[in-house]
Design an enzyme around this catalytic site. Structure first.
Site, PDB file in Angstrom:
ATOM      1  N   GLU A 199       0.842  -1.188   0.000  1.00 41.86           N
ATOM      2  CA  GLU A 199       0.000   0.000   0.000  1.00 41.86           C
ATOM      3  C   GLU A 199       0.882   1.243   0.000  1.00 41.86           C
ATOM      4  O   GLU A 199       1.824   1.339   0.781  1.00 41.86           O
ATOM      5  CB  GLU A 199      -0.905   0.005   1.231  1.00 41.86           C
ATOM      6  CG  GLU A 199      -1.802   1.231   1.353  1.00 41.86           C
ATOM      7  CD  GLU A 199      -2.601   1.235   2.653  1.00 41.86           C
ATOM      8  OE1 GLU A 199      -3.580   1.999   2.721  1.00 41.86           O
ATOM      9  OE2 GLU A 199      -2.242   0.483   3.592  1.00 41.86           O
ATOM     10  N   GLU A 237      -9.577   8.860   6.370  1.00 37.23           N
ATOM     11  CA  GLU A 237      -9.543   7.972   7.511  1.00 37.23           C
ATOM     12  C   GLU A 237      -9.893   8.795   8.751  1.00 37.23           C
ATOM     13  O   GLU A 237      -9.028   9.471   9.309  1.00 37.23           O
ATOM     14  CB  GLU A 237      -8.172   7.327   7.670  1.00 37.23           C
ATOM     15  CG  GLU A 237      -7.839   6.325   6.585  1.00 37.23           C
ATOM     16  CD  GLU A 237      -6.525   5.609   6.835  1.00 37.23           C
ATOM     17  OE1 GLU A 237      -6.443   4.417   6.490  1.00 37.23           O
ATOM     18  OE2 GLU A 237      -5.586   6.233   7.371  1.00 37.23           O
TER      19      GLU A 237
END
Length: 379
Positions: A150, A233
């Protein structure tokens, strides 16, 4: 479908994967509110927006528009020493068995000639969150489960949160300086690029970040790019956060995926100066867009071994995709760099690349070009 596994942002903490049912809405032609835990819908006939609440049982709702989404309700409260409570996002590519319409992902890194994106964020105060742009890669062309690598680009962070792992240095990518973190959440490796101050809007080369990750030995050119994502997030609060605009495009033609990474110098180190050059710029124009074919001719007496062509697009023009070159910038100042197989141009030789762009009434050609820092003539 398995739930999304996000990177925990403190050592030793990891969001647990589980099987769940995914609620899917139809394409969003007008604003659509999604409150289902994993609800998602298609926008623009090209991208998928997902609610993706996984770290809390409290409700989260998003309002989906034709170009992005906003968080309208976020009632979860996460531990700021651990993982966030969700990752509402819009993406291009394949993610947990769901692929965006017409996507050409997964695609081998070595086959990519350009990968670009444009994103605009809307921020709020009083919440704890990061604005995260995610790039996912894997050794195989998988379209389900957790990818092995990622890349997180932190456009903004608010509150006492930090990326997973530890700081390993700084990098200059896309004309910006980033603090680089590296670590693992136990399920996948993570490299995070943290902006020193909030970025609200940016059009940039995703491939530049992939190349930097490749140069760090985290991936190879035989790995696959599976998705490009932009979202948030949140840990605490977050109502009002929005991705107001998102686009992404990936073009193939980048060369042999089994070869080592291209030896083209990175964007911060231009190739040697050109001895002479001539540019032919041909367009095919329609009411709101055009394609351009650019031929770079070496009129000097020595061979080019790597090239970077600089030019400035007239106001109102924005590049949406390209081929046979890696582009940095999509409007205003643009730099086109060779890819793995077309960097060598002999004397009296030439190479070509192209791009597609939109315009607002002016499709005129750039007025000047520089090759490796030297001015070129135009044909």
């Amino acid at each position: 479908m398995r739930r999304l596994l996000r990177a925990a942002l403190a050592a030793g903490l990891l969001a647990t994967a589980a099987l769940t049912t995914l609620a899917t809405a139809g394409p969003a032609s007008a604003d659509v509110e999604i409150c289902e835990q994993y609800g998602q819908t298609t926008i623009g006939g090209r991208y998928i927006v997902m609610n993706n609440r996984w770290g809390t049982s409290a409700q989260q709702c998003i309002d989906v528009t034709g170009t992005g989404f906003s968080i309208t309700s976020q009632q979860g409260v996460g531990n700021t020493s651990g993982a966030p409570v969700s990752y509402p996002a819009v993406y291009f590519g394949c993610h947990y068995t769901r692929c965006s319409p017409g996507t050409n992902l997964p695609i081998r890194v070595g086959d990519i000639s350009s990968a670009t994106s444009s994103v605009s964020y809307q921020y709020v105060s009083g919440a704890t969150y990061n604005a995260s742009f995610d790039i996912w890669l894997d050794p195989s062309p998988r379209t389900d489960g957790v990818n092995a690598q990622e890349i997180m680009i932190w456009f903004n962070r608010q509150g006492s949160i930090q990326p997973i792992g530890s700081v390993v240095g700084n990098a200059t990518i896309g004309g910006r300086t980033w603090e680089v973190w590296r670590g693992s959440n136990g399920a996948n490796a993570v490299i995070s690029y943290v902006a020193p101050s909030p970025i609200t809007s940016w059009s940039f080369s995703v491939l530049d970040f992939i190349r930097d990750t490749q140069n760090r030995g985290a991936i190879t050119s035989s790995w696959y790019l599976t998705s490009i994502q932009a979202g948030f997030e949140p840990w605490v609060g977050g109502a009002g956060l929005a991705v107001t605009n998102f686009s992404a495009a990936v073009n193939g033609g980048g060369g042999n995926p089994s070869t080592p990474p291209p030896t083209t110098p990175p964007p911060t180190t231009p190739p040697p100066a050109a001895g002479g050059c001539r540019i032919t710029y041909a367009t095919n124009t329609w009411n709101t867009g055009y394609t351009a074919n650019v031929t770079v001719a070496n009129t000097g007496s020595t061979a080019l071994n790597g090239w970077a062509l600089g030019f400035t697009l007239p106001a109102g023009q924005t590049i949406t995709s390209s081929w046979n070159a890696a582009l940095t910038g999509s409007s205003g100042a643009v730099t086109a760099r060779n890819i793995s197989w077309n960097g060598a141009v002999p004397p009296n030789g030439s190479t070509s690349f192209g791009f597609q762009a939109t315009h607002t009434g002016n499709s005129a050609a750039p007025t000047a070009f520089t090759l490796n820092g030297s001015a070129c003539t135009t044909a």
